[in-house]
Design an enzyme around this catalytic site. Sequence first.
Site, PDB file in Angstrom:
ATOM      1  N   GLU A 275     -18.998  18.600 -69.903  1.00 37.37           N
ATOM      2  CA  GLU A 275     -17.619  18.148 -70.142  1.00 37.37           C
ATOM      3  C   GLU A 275     -17.086  17.494 -68.881  1.00 37.37           C
ATOM      4  OE1 GLU A 275     -14.734  21.044 -71.289  1.00 37.37           O
ATOM      5  OE2 GLU A 275     -15.973  21.935 -72.865  1.00 37.37           O
ATOM      6  N   GLU A 329      -6.349  16.928 -79.667  1.00 36.64           N
ATOM      7  CA  GLU A 329      -6.403  18.073 -80.581  1.00 36.64           C
ATOM      8  C   GLU A 329      -5.073  18.823 -80.519  1.00 36.64           C
ATOM      9  OE1 GLU A 329     -10.373  20.195 -80.407  1.00 36.64           O
ATOM     10  OE2 GLU A 329     -10.618  18.799 -78.727  1.00 36.64           O
ATOM     11  N   LYS A 332      -4.636  22.932 -79.809  1.00 36.19           N
ATOM     12  CA  LYS A 332      -5.196  23.632 -78.660  1.00 36.19           C
ATOM     13  C   LYS A 332      -4.081  24.353 -77.906  1.00 36.19           C
ATOM     14  CE  LYS A 332      -8.713  22.637 -76.385  1.00 36.19           C
ATOM     15  NZ  LYS A 332      -9.705  22.130 -75.402  1.00 36.19           N
ATOM     16  N   GLU A 338      -3.926  20.021 -72.346  1.00 35.18           N
ATOM     17  CA  GLU A 338      -5.032  20.492 -73.178  1.00 35.18           C
ATOM     18  C   GLU A 338      -5.090  19.774 -74.526  1.00 35.18           C
ATOM     19  OE1 GLU A 338      -7.579  22.762 -72.764  1.00 35.18           O
ATOM     20  OE2 GLU A 338      -7.028  22.601 -70.654  1.00 35.18           O
TER      21      GLU A 338
END
Length: 390
Positions: A275, A329, A332, A338
């Site tokens: 990542e 997203e 999250k 985030e």
Amino acid sequence: MAVAEPSRTGSPPRFLLLVFVLLLTATDEAVAAGGLSIGINYGQIADNLPSPSRVSMLLRSMQVSKVKLYDADQNVLSAFLDTGVEFVIGIGNENVSAMVDPAAARAWVQQHVRPYLPSTRITCITVGNEVFKGNDTALKDSLLPAMKSVYQALGALGLQGQVNVTTAHSLDIMGSSYPPSAGAFRPDVVPYIQPLLDFLSAARSPFLINCYPYFAYKDDPDGVPLEYVLFQPNARVTDPATGLNYDNMLYAQVDSVYAAVQALGHTDVDVKISETGWPSRGDPDEAGATPQYAGIYIGNLLRRIEMKQGTPLRPAVPIDVYVFALFNENLKPGPASERNYGLFYPDGTPVYNVGLRGYLPPMDESDATRTAIQLFALIALASVITLVLS
């Protein structure tokens, strides 16, 4: 060879049907031949994401060749059948302890891996994610036995050598990372990491690390040069022990992990970046979380990947990177950043422009429609072959 007569019904000439077939398959052939060497993390902690079949079309139109999941979603794996896209699939932390049981591990592999091979190119299983970041001692103790059980299950099914087994780590497993040559794991994780490295070496699996230079900048924006974390021209940092020069923090972080791995006796385990990314938006106290900086970071990273650069310590080994993440997203937890690491919004619009062009099919394009088109294309191809052979 017979000569085709002109069309009398108004239907397209047969050579146009052949062109249609070639266009339909060209993207998958390009992916199978290599495509973009970048990998992308496909997270799904959201309630507004497009269907896996639409995501498959998006990624294939971008010629992305590698995708990493955090689970083994059957809908996703089925959507990528016969596309040539390479997959890393995951066993979540909540299921790690269960995988210690060899029977459970074998059942998991039989359900989530075996049915999709070779049509879906599953090449790696991550058992857990950032296990040593938390305080769950039972989880930490279960990790390596679970990895071994999954590895043995693959062997029992004749899949060893096709599918690797590993786990992904947070960079905070490092006790020291500067200078890179002084890289060392935290003393409390060494008893876990040492046997884990022995396993990875024997299994010929990579050591995965999640690296985010953004975190270093966010924590100390006055002390960490922005140019150094964004791959922009800067004064560079020289490692006094090796004399190696670093023009970006990501490479320095990776080489510090290599140094830590070597300090535990291993030079035979590759380090790969599972990542890395940069948020396009954050809370007021999250410095640098902007679309501009995210675009610069990802854009410059992509250029280096395409140049097949290695780190100063391993210049002959091109960096292997999975960018985080495909979509923003919205579910999250945690700070705003985030929820804003995506390259794309859920509607397929790029969050920022780094030259990655893709096509997300409209919502009303059903799987049945695509199947009918593909069937038509196959019939057309068969017709062309019959014509050529006649």
